[in-house]
Design an enzyme around this catalytic site. Sequence first.
Site, PDB file in Angstrom:
ATOM      1  N   ARG A 114      -8.445  -7.857   9.895  1.00 57.12           N
ATOM      2  CA  ARG A 114      -8.373  -9.342   9.132  1.00 57.12           C
ATOM      3  C   ARG A 114      -9.352 -10.299   9.516  1.00 57.12           C
ATOM      4  O   ARG A 114      -9.144 -11.577   9.292  1.00 57.12           O
ATOM      5  CB  ARG A 114      -7.255  -9.804   8.959  1.00 57.12           C
ATOM      6  CG  ARG A 114      -6.363  -8.418   8.315  1.00 57.12           C
ATOM      7  CD  ARG A 114      -4.710  -9.121   7.728  1.00 57.12           C
ATOM      8  NE  ARG A 114      -4.156  -8.312   7.518  1.00 57.12           N
ATOM      9  CZ  ARG A 114      -2.994  -7.593   8.298  1.00 57.12           C
ATOM     10  NH1 ARG A 114      -2.753  -8.270   9.351  1.00 57.12           N
ATOM     11  NH2 ARG A 114      -2.404  -6.558   7.881  1.00 57.12           N
ATOM     12  N   ASP A 168      -6.410   5.021   9.377  1.00 55.31           N
ATOM     13  CA  ASP A 168      -6.114   4.208   8.305  1.00 55.31           C
ATOM     14  C   ASP A 168      -7.278   4.267   7.285  1.00 55.31           C
ATOM     15  O   ASP A 168      -8.433   3.545   7.433  1.00 55.31           O
ATOM     16  CB  ASP A 168      -5.773   3.016   8.572  1.00 55.31           C
ATOM     17  CG  ASP A 168      -4.677   2.082   7.638  1.00 55.31           C
ATOM     18  OD1 ASP A 168      -4.387   2.865   6.768  1.00 55.31           O
ATOM     19  OD2 ASP A 168      -4.004   1.352   8.229  1.00 55.31           O
ATOM     20  N   CYS A 216     -10.923  -7.388  15.013  1.00 52.38           N
ATOM     21  CA  CYS A 216      -9.717  -7.546  13.991  1.00 52.38           C
ATOM     22  C   CYS A 216      -9.921  -7.175  12.646  1.00 52.38           C
ATOM     23  O   CYS A 216     -11.129  -7.312  12.115  1.00 52.38           O
ATOM     24  CB  CYS A 216      -9.766  -9.221  13.953  1.00 52.38           C
ATOM     25  SG  CYS A 216      -8.509  -9.642  12.942  1.00 52.38           S
ATOM     26  N   CYS A 247      -3.956 -16.510  15.239  1.00 49.59           N
ATOM     27  CA  CYS A 247      -3.378 -15.593  16.285  1.00 49.59           C
ATOM     28  C   CYS A 247      -3.576 -16.629  17.818  1.00 49.59           C
ATOM     29  O   CYS A 247      -4.376 -17.407  18.078  1.00 49.59           O
ATOM     30  CB  CYS A 247      -4.143 -14.509  16.585  1.00 49.59           C
ATOM     31  SG  CYS A 247      -4.019 -13.410  15.065  1.00 49.59           S
ATOM     32  N   LYS A 275      -2.365   5.826   5.665  1.00 48.35           N
ATOM     33  CA  LYS A 275      -2.885   6.551   7.021  1.00 48.35           C
ATOM     34  C   LYS A 275      -2.807   7.922   7.088  1.00 48.35           C
ATOM     35  O   LYS A 275      -2.112   8.636   6.324  1.00 48.35           O
ATOM     36  CB  LYS A 275      -1.693   5.869   8.114  1.00 48.35           C
ATOM     37  CG  LYS A 275      -1.809   4.372   8.476  1.00 48.35           C
ATOM     38  CD  LYS A 275      -0.995   3.953   9.352  1.00 48.35           C
ATOM     39  CE  LYS A 275      -0.788   2.638   9.696  1.00 48.35           C
ATOM     40  NZ  LYS A 275      -0.257   1.786   8.328  1.00 48.35           N
ATOM     41  N   ARG A 277       0.968  -1.211  -0.002  1.00 45.79           N
ATOM     42  CA  ARG A 277      -0.005   0.122   0.044  1.00 45.79           C
ATOM     43  C   ARG A 277       0.928   1.240   0.067  1.00 45.79           C
ATOM     44  O   ARG A 277       0.280   2.368  -0.207  1.00 45.79           O
ATOM     45  CB  ARG A 277      -0.799   0.069   1.141  1.00 45.79           C
ATOM     46  CG  ARG A 277      -2.116  -1.036   1.175  1.00 45.79           C
ATOM     47  CD  ARG A 277      -3.317  -0.934   2.200  1.00 45.79           C
ATOM     48  NE  ARG A 277      -2.511  -0.753   3.494  1.00 45.79           N
ATOM     49  CZ  ARG A 277      -3.050   0.142   4.455  1.00 45.79           C
ATOM     50  NH1 ARG A 277      -3.807   1.093   4.006  1.00 45.79           N
ATOM     51  NH2 ARG A 277      -2.605   0.184   5.785  1.00 45.79           N
ATOM     52  N   TYR A 278       2.237   1.193   0.130  1.00 46.22           N
ATOM     53  CA  TYR A 278       3.069   2.170   0.406  1.00 46.22           C
ATOM     54  C   TYR A 278       4.185   1.929  -0.523  1.00 46.22           C
ATOM     55  O   TYR A 278       4.531   0.995  -0.585  1.00 46.22           O
ATOM     56  CB  TYR A 278       3.449   2.492   1.619  1.00 46.22           C
ATOM     57  CG  TYR A 278       2.340   2.905   2.646  1.00 46.22           C
ATOM     58  CD1 TYR A 278       2.041   4.085   3.002  1.00 46.22           C
ATOM     59  CD2 TYR A 278       1.839   1.946   3.587  1.00 46.22           C
ATOM     60  CE1 TYR A 278       1.160   4.587   3.715  1.00 46.22           C
ATOM     61  CE2 TYR A 278       0.960   2.169   4.268  1.00 46.22           C
ATOM     62  CZ  TYR A 278       0.258   3.578   4.536  1.00 46.22           C
ATOM     63  OH  TYR A 278      -0.603   3.899   5.249  1.00 46.22           O
ATOM     64  N   CYS A 282      -9.087 -11.154  18.566  1.00 49.86           N
ATOM     65  CA  CYS A 282      -9.686  -9.975  18.883  1.00 49.86           C
ATOM     66  C   CYS A 282     -10.904  -9.617  18.440  1.00 49.86           C
ATOM     67  O   CYS A 282     -11.074  -9.662  16.935  1.00 49.86           O
ATOM     68  CB  CYS A 282      -8.855  -8.637  18.791  1.00 49.86           C
ATOM     69  SG  CYS A 282      -6.904  -9.047  19.616  1.00 49.86           S
ATOM     70  N   ASP A 300     -10.609   0.381  12.895  1.00 49.04           N
ATOM     71  CA  ASP A 300     -10.941   0.344  11.347  1.00 49.04           C
ATOM     72  C   ASP A 300     -12.411  -0.148  11.326  1.00 49.04           C
ATOM     73  O   ASP A 300     -12.953  -0.843  12.277  1.00 49.04           O
ATOM     74  CB  ASP A 300     -10.237  -0.871  10.689  1.00 49.04           C
ATOM     75  CG  ASP A 300      -8.767  -0.431  10.464  1.00 49.04           C
ATOM     76  OD1 ASP A 300      -8.347   0.731  10.257  1.00 49.04           O
ATOM     77  OD2 ASP A 300      -7.826  -1.429  10.685  1.00 49.04           O
ATOM     78  N   ARG A 326       7.349  -0.182   1.358  1.00 46.50           N
ATOM     79  CA  ARG A 326       7.326  -1.060   2.475  1.00 46.50           C
ATOM     80  C   ARG A 326       6.259  -2.287   1.800  1.00 46.50           C
ATOM     81  O   ARG A 326       5.254  -1.945   0.848  1.00 46.50           O
ATOM     82  CB  ARG A 326       6.799  -0.466   3.665  1.00 46.50           C
ATOM     83  CG  ARG A 326       5.454  -0.122   3.772  1.00 46.50           C
ATOM     84  CD  ARG A 326       5.469   1.031   4.994  1.00 46.50           C
ATOM     85  NE  ARG A 326       5.778   2.298   4.446  1.00 46.50           N
ATOM     86  CZ  ARG A 326       5.435   3.652   4.619  1.00 46.50           C
ATOM     87  NH1 ARG A 326       4.509   3.572   5.783  1.00 46.50           N
ATOM     88  NH2 ARG A 326       5.972   4.697   4.275  1.00 46.50           N
TER      89      ARG A 326
END
Length: 341
Positions: free
Chosen positions: A105, A301, A103, A96, A308, A83-84, A100, A264, A87
Amino acid sequence: MDALERALPLTADELAGARRAESQGLPLRITPYYLSLVDPRNAACPIRRQCVPDVREADEVPGDLADPLGEKAHEVAPYLVQRYPDRALLLATDRCAVYCRFCTRSRIVGSGDGATPLEALSPAFAWLRMHPEVRDVIVSGGDPFAMATARIVSVVAAVRAIAHVETIRLATRVPVTLPMRVTPELLDALRPYHPLWVMTHFNHPAELTAESIAACVRLADAGFPVMNQTVLLAGINDDAAALEALFRGLVRARVRPYYLLQADPVRGTGHLRSPLARGIHLMETLQGRLTGIALPKFLCDTPGGLGKVPLGPDYVVQKSAGTTTLRTFRNDHVDYVDPPG
């Protein structure tokens, strides 16, 4: 779900949420350690609300997205997102230690077979080798520290073998949810691949236990700079006192508060999101109260994966030719005069 019912007296909304999580949506997973931090008598416990499903996860509100950061649209190779310009994000696993409930994702986490096979990551490594503009690779998922040590090392070694990759970041919540996983064996195995940065994810001061602090200290002692990304969560940490205690505690544990992230807009998480204005107000409250090393940037974001955006209070009161009037955290107004010419 049966194990959760035995451990906690669930509310009707939690029970319905847990049943739904079993059959659809983000699965349920909580480590015994993280569960031990939950207050069984308080449904508003900030740890409990992060990991115990809620019936409101079935609700959709305006702005909700299945893939809020547009990662699928920005996928340049299987399991690799860019996305950048400088990176890329490598998705090394879909597992995980704890899932959470907010999340980003949730569309993929817990849905596959765990660690992504190395042969499946080969096109991602090939793409990285062909793109020297990429200097920084974030290894995430899922949580890379939830993989076996040998598997983590094999992924990191493959990335480190790409000459133009300068830094590797390991995005993990394991220091928070399973701190005993941060073993001397793991750190010794990864040490040859420095510089490695650890991006962890503490959201509330109640997560700063003796065990989690010790895990962060082990990382720092082994040469891993540790940065923290906190997600702003409604009714959990959208409170200046809670954030101040968290950020001060992180600095004492040698962890740099890096980002405070607007949550998000993941489908089914509207009950956990605060308005943007709340985060801006909190940053204004904390400005001047906290040393700069304890004060993160507040970021949104942007939906769709467009990057961001830093957000904060407006401290510019007025602009004129060569002079800007600034407002301090004490609400003083001060003129800054530019040099001539």
